[in-house]
Enzyme design. Structure first.
Site, mmCIF file in Angstrom:
data_model
loop_
_atom_site.group_PDB
_atom_site.id
_atom_site.type_symbol
_atom_site.label_atom_id
_atom_site.label_comp_id
_atom_site.label_asym_id
_atom_site.label_seq_id
_atom_site.Cartn_x
_atom_site.Cartn_y
_atom_site.Cartn_z
ATOM 1 C CG ASP A 1 -1.021 -7.478 1.358
ATOM 2 O OD1 ASP A 1 -0.312 -6.575 0.861
ATOM 3 O OD2 ASP A 1 -2.017 -7.237 2.070
ATOM 4 C CG ASP B 1 2.734 -0.670 8.069
ATOM 5 O OD1 ASP B 1 2.266 -1.168 7.038
ATOM 6 O OD2 ASP B 1 2.042 -0.409 9.061
ATOM 7 C CG HIS C 1 -0.469 -0.176 2.520
ATOM 8 N ND1 HIS C 1 -0.028 0.872 3.286
ATOM 9 C CD2 HIS C 1 -0.297 -1.285 3.268
ATOM 10 C CE1 HIS C 1 0.390 0.414 4.462
ATOM 11 N NE2 HIS C 1 0.247 -0.890 4.480
ATOM 12 C CG HIS D 1 0.807 1.495 12.883
ATOM 13 N ND1 HIS D 1 -0.559 1.351 12.823
ATOM 14 C CD2 HIS D 1 1.273 0.978 11.739
ATOM 15 C CE1 HIS D 1 -0.886 0.740 11.698
ATOM 16 N NE2 HIS D 1 0.221 0.501 11.022
ATOM 17 C CG ASP E 1 -2.451 3.700 2.927
ATOM 18 O OD1 ASP E 1 -2.404 2.858 2.015
ATOM 19 O OD2 ASP E 1 -2.836 3.422 4.088
ATOM 20 C CD GLU F 1 -3.310 -2.072 5.475
ATOM 21 O OE1 GLU F 1 -3.542 -3.115 6.067
ATOM 22 O OE2 GLU F 1 -2.726 -1.105 6.035
ATOM 23 C CD GLU F 2 -1.426 1.397 7.913
ATOM 24 O OE1 GLU F 2 -2.200 0.940 8.771
ATOM 25 O OE2 GLU F 2 -0.268 0.983 7.744
#
Ligand SMILES: *[C@@H]1O[C@H](CO)[C@@H](O)[C@H](O)[C@H]1NC(C)=O
Ligand SMILES: *[C@@H]1O[C@H](CO)[C@@H](O)[C@H](O)[C@H]1NC(C)=O
Length: 581
Positions: free
Chosen positions: A264, A201, A166, A549, A168, A235-236
């Site tokens: 993935d 990530d 992803h 995160h 984002d 995705e987030e």
């Protein structure tokens, strides 16, 4: 990786992002901690039994058919060629410099294009950085910012492989910027790590895939099997704008069950086992998800003449009951956690024989199964691998100190265990509401709209609704009969042993994600969904330190090269594999 809660409607959850680390550990380290480090407590209580290995439950996949010296040597170059390495780090660093934060509850792209316009810069960056990929592959932009690259294979009869990542990243919270060692969007390249939001990530995966294709093109590779890269952009925030549209696009173009595999992001790196071997734990299942909104409406009135229990009091009783009578643990053969434990039992000779024997028997023997459950349940890190979790996250009610509260509501979040389902979990919650409703003589309208107890009751009524339900993901095959799994596992083993040069055995095992990635939109495309990012992290601590995160997100530099070197081999390996029937 998804954040702890991935519900687009619940923006207020985002401040809990930092707790994500716990989940990450639960995914990868949880079982490792339990399985590998602290078993002594349970050994003493196990009944004596001899170890009977029998039919292998955790076969070591054979090296793939494309085991060629030329490919292996080329792949090794990605880990050793200084010039290649420097430009590769630079490409990742530059990608991190383009902020692509997404927030929960963002509007539709077509309604508010300006909100999403930041992805234009990222697309520009990719196009400028990977011109040959853009030149040779078909590029489709789905819902404006979703990216689908198609490298058409020569053999149209072979199912295409879908590799996803992803664009984002989760937002950097303004009040944490001071805690970052380097600016979160500086893409700082340090001695051992590259830093920044999204570096692990998962811009590393996205850029790594682009680099792999670039190298394959440069080396004149011409695939038989089509290769499709798909990059969502939210995705987030649950993927409703990106992956959901990409899924429609791919289903329309190729149909259902049309892909060889979907690979993935997910777990990553290696876990070191007790007797020296390593485990590559591939996430082959995901727990389900929903939020229960429970409302209680009661008559208002003056606080000077209150009833024995206000709606806040009654709701409190419900919360107490929910938290007292929680979910039973369940460990069926289909839970990837069982698969992982079996791998430990089969391959980790440092584990006491009794314990290995108990794990192997846990599939069919109730007492052994209970023993394993008891053990997993004893640690916060592993208990939710085998049970539905519940967290009452929001409560609202009351307006004034001299007025009775007329309306109280809670939102409780559920992660549905593998082996259970949404309906069963909703029933569990509903039965608790029913009991409290009966005790306090209030009405109850359940999630299906059925009046379990008359809601015209003058004392008021409960009302439950189920928000954003998602069943546990279909389990990806992990037996030796699955050619796709064996090819993926074989490629991983070959990569770690022959390219990276790990001397000890590398065991590829199933694993579970307690959150959901974009793959939740890809269930219909194939049953072979594997979530794993190659890399090299051999301790639980280092995973916490990656700061996913959280502040100071970073990636061990070599892990980035692993993505490229692995996919370089894997894509050529599966090009020679036949499809499954
Ligand atoms: C090919 O596979 C064999 C094991 O079957 C292994 O010993 C050998 O090193 C591999 N060769 C290459 C070039 O990876
Ligand atoms: C129950 O709650 C739902 C969701 O908030 C609402 O749509 C519905 O009208 C409520 N039902 C009653 C009887 O209050």
């Amino acid at each position: 990786m998804p954040r702890l809660t991935d519900d687009p409607e619940e923006g207020q959850f985002s401040r809990f992002n930092s707790r994500y680390n716990l989940k990450k550990i639960a995914i990868i380290g949880g079982v490792a901690v339990v399985g590998l480090l602290g078993l002594t407590a349970v050994y003493t209580t196990l009944k004596g039994d001899d170890l009977q290995l029998g039919e292998p439950k955790c076969p070591l996949p054979a090296y793939f058919s494309a085991n060629s010296t030329a490919i292996t040597d080329r792949s090794k170059q990605f880990l050793s060629d200084k010039e290649f390495i420097a430009q590769s780090y630079e490409k990742l660093s530059q990608a991190v410099k383009v902020p692509t934060e997404v927030y929960d509850g963002q509007p539709e792209v077509k309604d508010h294009p300006e909100v999403w316009a930041k992805f234009g810069k990222f697309h520009h960056y990719l196009e400028k950085t990977f011109p040959t990929v853009y030149e040779h592959l078909q590029v489709d932009k789905v819902n404006t910012w979703g990216l689908v690259f198609t490298w058409k294979g020569k053999n149209a009869d072979l199912k295409p492989v879908l590799l996803t990542a992803h664009q984002d990243v989760v937002p950097v919270q303004a009040d944490t910027i001071k805690d970052w060692k380097y600016d979160p969007f500086s893409g700082h390249i340090g001695k051992d790590f590259i830093y920044g939001r999204g570096v692990s990530d998962c811009k590393n995966l996205l850029v790594g895939l682009m680099e792999t294709v670039e190298q394959l093109l440069a080396d004149g590779f011409k695939p038989q099997r089509s290769i499709v890269l798909a990059f969502g952009f939210d995705e987030e925030a649950s993927g409703g704008h990106g992956a959901r549209h990409i899924s429609h696009f791919l289903t329309k173009k190729y149909g259902k069950d049309s892909f060889y595999a979907v690979i993935d992001e997910g777990s990553s790196g290696l876990i070191k086992g007790g007797s020296g071997q390593y485990y590559a734990q591939v996430a082959t299942g995901e727990k389900g998800f929903f939020n229960a909104e429970i409302q209680l409406t009661t008559p208002g009135g003056h606080s000077s003449v209150p009833p024995d229990h206000t709606s806040i009091g009654i709701m409190s009783s419900l919360v107490k009951l929910l938290e007292t009578e929680t979910f039973e643990p369940i460990l069926t053969d289909e839970n990837p956690t069982m698969g992982f434990l079996q791998c430990l039992a089969e391959h980790d000779t440092s584990l006491p024989t009794k314990w290995r024997s108990t794990i192997l028997k846990a599939v069919h023997n109730k007492a052994a199964n209970l023993k394993v459950l008891e053990y997993l349940s004893s640690s916060k890190l592993s208990k939710f691998l085998v049970r539905t979790s519940q967290a009452v996250d929001i409560i609202k009610g009351g307006a004034k100190s001299n007025a009775l509260p007329e309306h109280v509501s809670i939102i409780s979040n559920y992660r549905v265990a593998i082996g259970s389902n949404v309906a069963e979990t909703v029933d569990h919650v509903s039965s608790k509401i029913q009991r409290v409703a009966q005790e306090y003589n209030v009405g109850y309208v359940d999630a299906s709209g059925k009046q379990v107890y008359d809601i015209s009751n003058s004392n008021g009524y409960f009302n439950m609704s189920v928000l954003t339900p998602l069943e546990p993901a279909p389990l990806s095959p992990t037996t030796k009969d699955s050619k796709v799994w064996m090819a993926f596992g074989g490629a991983l083993r070959h990569f770690y042993k022959n390219v990276v040069g790990i001397k000890e055995e590398v065991i590829v095992t199933p694993g579970i994600m307690t959150g959901n990635t974009d793959t939740k939109y890809y269930w219909d495309l194939t049953r072979n969904i594997y979530r794993f990012i190659p890399g090299y992290t051999d301790t639980v601590t280092s995973l916490i330190e990656l700061g996913i995160h959280s502040v100071n997100e970073k990636l061990p530099k070599v892990s980035h090269l692993h993505v490229i070197a692995f996919y370089y081999e894997y894509l050529q390996a599966i090009d020679k594999e036949a499809d499954e029937e």
